[in-house]
Structure formats: structure tokens, C-alpha cells
Enzyme design. Structure first.
Site, mmCIF file in Angstrom:
data_model
loop_
_atom_site.group_PDB
_atom_site.id
_atom_site.type_symbol
_atom_site.label_atom_id
_atom_site.label_comp_id
_atom_site.label_asym_id
_atom_site.label_seq_id
_atom_site.Cartn_x
_atom_site.Cartn_y
_atom_site.Cartn_z
ATOM 1 N N CYS B 50 4.448 -5.138 -10.381
ATOM 2 C CA CYS B 50 3.020 -4.798 -10.351
ATOM 3 C C CYS B 50 2.804 -3.292 -10.545
ATOM 4 C CB CYS B 50 2.364 -5.291 -9.071
ATOM 5 S SG CYS B 50 3.231 -4.790 -7.608
ATOM 6 N N GLU B 115 10.151 1.044 -0.520
ATOM 7 C CA GLU B 115 9.918 -0.409 -0.399
ATOM 8 C C GLU B 115 11.158 -1.199 -0.845
ATOM 9 O OE1 GLU B 115 8.329 -2.814 -3.098
ATOM 10 O OE2 GLU B 115 7.726 -1.374 -4.609
ATOM 11 N N GLN B 121 13.556 -7.171 -7.386
ATOM 12 C CA GLN B 121 12.973 -7.342 -8.728
ATOM 13 C C GLN B 121 13.921 -6.804 -9.808
ATOM 14 O OE1 GLN B 121 9.388 -5.300 -7.612
ATOM 15 N NE2 GLN B 121 8.185 -7.180 -7.597
ATOM 16 N N GLY B 190 -11.258 -11.509 19.535
ATOM 17 C CA GLY B 190 -11.927 -11.090 18.305
ATOM 18 C C GLY B 190 -11.177 -11.654 17.108
ATOM 19 N N GLY B 192 -11.939 -10.952 13.758
ATOM 20 C CA GLY B 192 -12.215 -10.226 12.513
ATOM 21 C C GLY B 192 -10.907 -9.942 11.767
ATOM 22 N N MET B 194 -8.958 -7.265 11.632
ATOM 23 C CA MET B 194 -7.877 -6.663 12.427
ATOM 24 C C MET B 194 -7.267 -7.678 13.392
ATOM 25 S SD MET B 194 -7.223 -3.611 11.549
ATOM 26 C CE MET B 194 -6.685 -2.406 12.723
#
Lengths: 273, 428
Positions: B50, B115, B121, B190, B192, B194
Site C-alpha cells: 500500500c 513495521e 510482503q 462507553g 464509542g 475509543m
């Protein structure tokens, strides 16, 4: 009197130092080889240390703990043995960097302790040997618990203060440190109780009485009590965690006091050097 | 033989252009086969992720420069106007191309420094090209060494230490407190973005039991189903607090918060067992004074971001060590390549001298015919021996002296050995 530091002794110190270097490398940098090399070097040092003690015992025709060097050397050997056992059980190598300086310190004591002729070996047989050996094993286990507790307290402080540092990520988790400290205390307590038991047998053989009053006997029972207290409170709501670790550290001062000051200055029949 | 690289990456092209220039693994092999068939390159590997699309190729020494042909192929394969690639393509040759691949494999050229994915790859791409017969001695050597560089950098430096996000930093802290999380429990308040990330991280780290609570029960149920957790009614929050070891809060709005008193009561109920509180809410959901409670570890977003930053700096500080590994392997490859090139040049020179001998004997056929057949054979054999004698010392010096090897390619210019078919025999 045989030389206090034989060739094997120097070899042992060299292997322990090399092992410490590898443990430090493992602690501060990446690399699997460092951890494996550290363990192998430590195991090799343990073997040469054993032979050093053996050679020394033959040369002075006595048990290896006949004098201060022999005693501290045996303590160091047990410390390495106990640590290596725990390392293999838990697969945790980070603590080697903290244990080995103590081991080397014990070996180095011989340089500052002036060697002198040891008194004639008391002919008290194998029960006496087991009595002393068990107690030294107990001291080594308490030493390990002390180190684990100190590392626990430092890490707890860093984590609670929200100031984690790079090296912290390589240390065992708090929960593991607490468990390992407790394991060490269990081993220490069991060994100490066995040691005291054998001591009573020796006492009976020599004096006819099961238990004589002596500062060493008193402090040994106090240590027993302190560590039983630690095990009791370390799982209680009010004490679990850092407070129990502080207690473990404080208890160790009693062990050090017993091993040094009491042996050297106060005891009547536990004073062989 | 010369290693040649043409490519675009995240530094030279935006994501839209990179998407258009992307090669799937099969496309890369297909493109490589086509480039070989057209005679543009001798060996080729097309690496596309990518963040980059790169063509690594080997062209014969003295062969036509492949830049133009490769660029045209690049454009025609992706049906893109050459003008659109202005300034986006980069070209590297020999040492620079080698260094580039090693840096890519080491993760030094990645958008996220160090990374690990890129090494996989590179391996997959290389193996696909090798299976298709697109690689030869040069690219085999280059890519195998590149994979070794990648492995060494990750093993010997902390460049490959896992990059942290706020959620993963929180999980790392949890593991530093509790060890493996399989015997622990957690609650996420929560649902959401996060909260969802934290719940996923907890699940991926093998948390023993996980609850999700939200003021809107449907949202809690949905997230719980998604991450394999249980949902808990919002009203039961206090009870939940007493049960769990890890609490993550990410509740929007300022009307809800965990007070020091509520947490003190929870700690009392759980016998003061360690509790890790992660406050991801903005504004904060947990009273900062709760950090003073015994055996409570409280971290907010700022604390976690500081850890993320420390992690990033630690990885960046490893760059010089990783670069040193790259340089070491570039030197090794250069030494190997100069040796291979020198051996090939010498082989071509031997071939040319023999050819010259044949031309010479053909030209003097009539004069040689005056000798008996046996004598003629002897003369020809002596001429062959002369050629071998002439080449013996240079061959020995090539084996011994690296500088001589590096200069040996000049033989090609001196003796005109640059015909494309004369240099195909380099390598192992």
C-alpha cells in the site's frame, strides 16, 4: 589453610560476571542469545562453584561453611541454585541482573575478610551439616524474596506515579513478582523450620537439652514469626501489594542481622569464625 | 550485470496515485514476465504494497538503459499518462538500488517506522517471482540478503518493537500489572470508537471476562456481540466495578464520572485487589484523586499518549543501528557483485580471445595447410595454451584482490566486451 580463592573460585567468579553481563544485555537490549547465554553461563558457574566448595572442603578437611568465606560462598551457591530453579520454572530471566550482583558481592566478601585459621571442625556429624545447610538455604530463599520485593516496590511506584521507564517493560509483572516473593518465603520458611529442627537434634546430642537459650536461637524464631506474619497478611485486603512487600524487605534486615552481627558478636555456640 | 530500480512510494506519490499504480501479486508476476519477454530486463521482481510500487530488475552490463522502457511499461500497464508521473518516479542503480531494498526490508523506509508487515510482503513477492522463474543469481542473492537484513534489524535492534497506539499502550500497562490477562476481567464503559478499540484490544490479549456497559443498551449489546463480550445495564455499573480488575471509561459528555468515593467503595468490596483504571474520556470520566487509593493504577489519555511518544522515540533512536546493519550488507553485496561481474568479464574475454584465435587461424588457413595435420593441431593447441597462460595471472589476482575485482569491469571497455549476449554468465 587452603587458599580461599582457588582457581575454581576465580573461574566461578568469572562465569558469574559473564553471566551478569549477559543478563544486563538482555535487560537493556534486544537479543534472545543474551538470555540463553546468561542462563548457560550461570549454570556453568554453579557447577564450578560446587567443585570449588568441594575442593575447599577436602583441603581443610571440614565442611565448606567452617569459616566466613565458606559460609558466604555456600550462601551464594544456594542463591544461584534457587534462582536458577525459579528461572526455569517461571521462564523469567529479567531478575538475573538483580540477583547476580548480590551473588558476586557475597563472593567478594572474601577479599575484605581477612583469612585466618579456622577452629577445629566440630565433629557433629551429618545432622549438624544438615542443620547448617538448611539454614543457609533458608537465607538464600529469603534473599531472593527480598530482591523480588524491592523490584516490586520500585515498579509499583513507577506505575502508580505514571512514570514508566523503558527498562520497566522488561521486568516481570507486579502479580508475578508478588507470587515469586511469596514462593521464596515459603521455601525459606520450610528450610528454616527444618534447620531449626535439626539444630534441636544436634543440641540434644551435645548438651542433652532440646533447646538452649542463645541469641541465634531467639533471632531464628523471630525470623520464623516475621515471615509467617508476612505470609498471613500478604493476602489480606489491607496489606496485599506494596505494604506486604515493604514487610518482606523489613524482615530481611532481621535475616541479615542474624547472619552477620549475631553470628559474629552475640552468639555463644553459633560462632565459628 | 547491473541492478536497477524504478518505483513510487508514500514519499513521492499521494495515496490516490499509489492506488492506481498498485500491482497485485499476480499482476506483478505478469508484468515481470512481460518485461522479460520484451527483452528489457534479465531478472525482475515487482514489489507492490500500500506504500510502494517498485520494479527491481537486472540488466546486462552495457545493455541499453532501461529507464525509458520501464517507465513506458509502468504507464501502459496501469493505463496512466506519463505526464501524471512527473516527479513521482524514482530511479536507483546498483549500490543505491541495493541499499533501497535493504532499507525497505528493514522497515526504515516505511510510513510506520520499523513495521513488521513489509518483511512478509518482500518475502511473498520474492517467492512469487522466484516460482515464476523471474529471478536469477543477482536478484536471488539481493532478495535473500534483504530478508536477512530485515530479520537482523528486528532481532538486534528495538526498531521493530511493536508500535503503540493509545489503546495498545493501555494493554501493555495492564499486562505489566497483571501479567497474562486470561485470569482477569475487564469492563468497558462507553461504546464509542475509543471504547470499541479498547474492547477489541482486551479481547485480542485474551482477557478472561469482558463486559460492555453503555447508557444506550443497544449500543452496548452491539459492541458486546462484536467483540465477544457480555453487556451490562448501565445501572449496574457500581456492582461491575467491584468485580473487574480493569476498567476502561470512554463516555462522552461531562455529566457522568467515577468519583473517588465510588471507587473506594469498589476497592473495599473487592478486598483491595489491584485495579487498573483507564480513562479515555475527554473530558475525564474518573476523578483524578482516585489515583491516591491503595492498589489503584489510574491512567488518562495524556499519560498514555506520553507512553506512545516514548515508544516512538525509543524506536527512532534505533535507526542508526539499523542503518549500520544495512550498510554492512550493502558492502557485502557490492563485494559479491563486483566479484561476479569480474568473473563474467574474464569469461567473456577468454571467449573473445578464442574467437580471435579462430578468426586468425581461418585467415591463415592456407599457410597452416603447409604443415602436416599433426603439426597443425599442435600449433592450435599451443595458441590455446597461450590464451590460458595470458589469463592465468589476471584470474589469480581477481581471486585475491578486491580492488582488482572492482576494476576488472574495465576489461569490457578495453576489449569491447559489452555485447548484450556476452555478459549473461555472471553470478554464482
Amino acid at each position: 589453610m587452603a587458599p580461599t580463592f582457588t582457581t575454581l573460585g576465580y573461574l566461578t567468579a568469572g562465569l558469574y560476571t559473564a553471566s551478569l553481563a549477559c543478563y544486563l544485555r538482555k535487560l537493556f537490549a534486544e537479543g534472545k542469545w543474551a538470555g540463553r547465554a546468561a542462563t548457560l553461563l550461570l549454570a556453568a558457574g554453579l557447577a564450578t562453584h560446587y567443585f570449588a566448595l568441594l575442593v575447599r572442603a577436602y583441603s581443610i578437611h571440614s565442611v565448606p561453611y567452617q569459616d566466613l568465606y565458606g559460609s558466604t560462598s555456600l550462601l551464594a551457591w544456594f542463591l544461584v541454585l534457587t534462582y536458577l530453579g525459579l528461572e526455569l520454572i517461571h521462564g523469567e530471566r529479567a531478575m538475573g541482573a538483580f540477583i547476580l550482583p548480590l551473588v558476586l558481592l557475597l563472593l567478594m566478601l572474601d577479599f575484605v575478610a581477612t583469612p585466618h585459621a579456622a577452629p577445629a571442625a566440630p565433629a557433629r556429624g551429618s545432622v549438624f551439616a544438615l542443620h547448617v545447610t538448611s539454614n543457609i538455604l533458608a537465607y538464600s530463599a529469603f534473599t531472593l524474596s527480598f530482591v523480588y520485593s524491592v523490584v516490586y516496590l520500585v515498579q509499583d511506584r513507577l506505575l502508580r506515579g505514571r512514570r514508566p521507564i523503558a527498562i520497566m517493560w522488561r521486568l516481570p509483572p507486579l502479580e508475578d513478582l508478588e507470587r515469586m516473593a511469596r514462593s521464596g518465603v515459603w521455601v525459606g520458611l520450610a528450610s528454616l523450620m527444618v534447620g531449626i529442627g535439626f539444630g534441636m537434634v544436634v543440641d540434644r546430642q551435645v548438651t542433652g537439652a532440646m533447646l538452649q537459650f542463645d541469641p541465634k536461637v531467639v533471632i531464628s524464631f523471630l525470623i520464623l514469626g516475621f515471615y509467617v506474619l508476612y505470609l498471613t497478611v500478604s493476602r489480606s485486603p489491607a496489606w496485599r501489594g506494596a505494604r506486604a512487600s515493604v514487610l518482606c524487605v523489613v524482615n530481611y534486615f532481621a535475616v541479615v542481622f542474624s547472619y552477620t552481627a549475631v553470628n559474629l558478636f552475640f552468639s555463644r555456640f553459633h560462632r565459628f569464625y | 550485470m547491473s541492478v536497477y530500480l524504478l518505483g513510487v512510494n508514500h514519499r513521492t506519490a499521494g495515496v490516490a496515485l499509489r492506488e492506481r499504480l498498485h500491482f497485485s501479486l499476480e499482476d506483478g508476476v505478469r508484468a515481470g514476465e512481460s518485461l522479460r519477454r520484451d527483452g528489457l530486463v534479465d531478472e525482475v521482481v515487482v514489489l507492490s504494497t500500500c506504500n510502494r510500487s517498485e520494479v527491481y530488475s537486472v540488466v546486462a552490463q552495457g545493455a541499453a538503459q532501461p529507464e525509458g522502457g520501464l517507465e513506458r511499461y509502468f504507464c501502459s500497464f496501469h493505463s496512466i499518462e506519463p505526464a501524471q508521473l512527473n516527479g513521482c518516479l524514482y530511479h536507483r542503480r546498483d549500490r543505491d538500488a541495493v541499499e533501497h531494498l535493504y532499507r525497505v526490508a528493514a522497515g526504515l523506509d516505511s510510513m510506520l517506522l520499523g513495521e513488521a508487515e513489509i518483511l512478509c510482503q518482500v518475502r511473498e513477492t520474492y517467492l512469487a517471482a522466484q516460482r515464476a522463474g523471474l529471478t536469477g543469481p543477482i536478484l536471488n542473492r539481493l532478495f535473500q540478503a534483504g530478508l536477512e537484513v530485515g530479520k537482523r534489524v528486528r532481532a538486534e535492534t528495538r526498531l521493530g518493537a511493536q508500535a503503540m497506539s493509545v489503546a495498545s499502550a493501555a494493554m501493555k500497562l495492564a499486562e505489566q500489572i497483571f501479567g497474562a490477562l486470561k485470569n482477569n476481567s475487564a469492563a468497558v464503559f462507553g461504546s464509542g470508537a475509543m471504547g470499541a478499540k479498547a474492547a477489541q484490544q482486551l479481547r485480542s490479549r485474551g482477557i478472561g471476562r469482558l463486559w460492555v456497559a453503555n447508557r444506550t443498551p443497544e449500543h452496548a449489546r452491539e459492541l458486546a456481540a462484536r467483540v465477544g463480550a457480555q453487556w451490562a445495564p448501565w445501572e449496574k455499573s457500581a456492582e461491575l466495578l467491584a468485580q473487574v480488575d480493569i476498567v476502561v471509561t470512554s463516555v462522552a459528555g461531562s455529566e457522568w464520572s467515577l468519583t473517588r468515593e465510588a471507587l473506594a467503595a469498589a476497592m473495599h468490596a473487592r478486598g483491595n485487589r489491584r485495579m487498573f483504571l483507564i480513562d479515555l474520556g475527554v473530558p475525564r470520566n474518573i476523578d483524578p484523586a482516585a489515583a491516591g487509593l491503595y492498589n489503584v493504577f489510574l491512567y488518562g489519555v495524556d499519560d498514555l499518549e506520553e507512553i506512545v511518544e516514548q515508544n516512538r522515540q525509543a524506536r527512532e533512536s534505533e535507526v542508526p543501528r539499523a542503518e549500520a546493519i544495512v550498510r554492512e550488507h550493502v558492502e557485502k553485496f557490492a563485494a559479491w557483485q563486483s566479484g561476479a561481474n569480474a568473473v563474467a568479464a574474464l569469461a567473456d574475454l577468454r571467449r573473445k580471445l578464442r574467437l580471435q584465435r579462430e578468426i586468425f587461424t581461418d585467415a591463415h588457413r592456407e599457410e597452416l595447410a603447409q604443415f602436416p595435420a599433426e603439426e597443425r593441431e599442435r600449433i592450435l593447441r599451443l595458441m590455446d595454451e597461450l590464451v590460458e597462460d595470458l589469463l592465468r595471472e589476471p584470474s589469480e589476482r581477481l581471486m585475491k584482490d578486491r580492488e582488482v575485482r572492482e576494476r576488472a569491469v574495465l576489461l569490457r571497455d578495453l576489449f569491447g566486451l559489452n555485447a548484450p549476449d556476452s555478459s549473461r554468465r555472471g553470478g554464482e
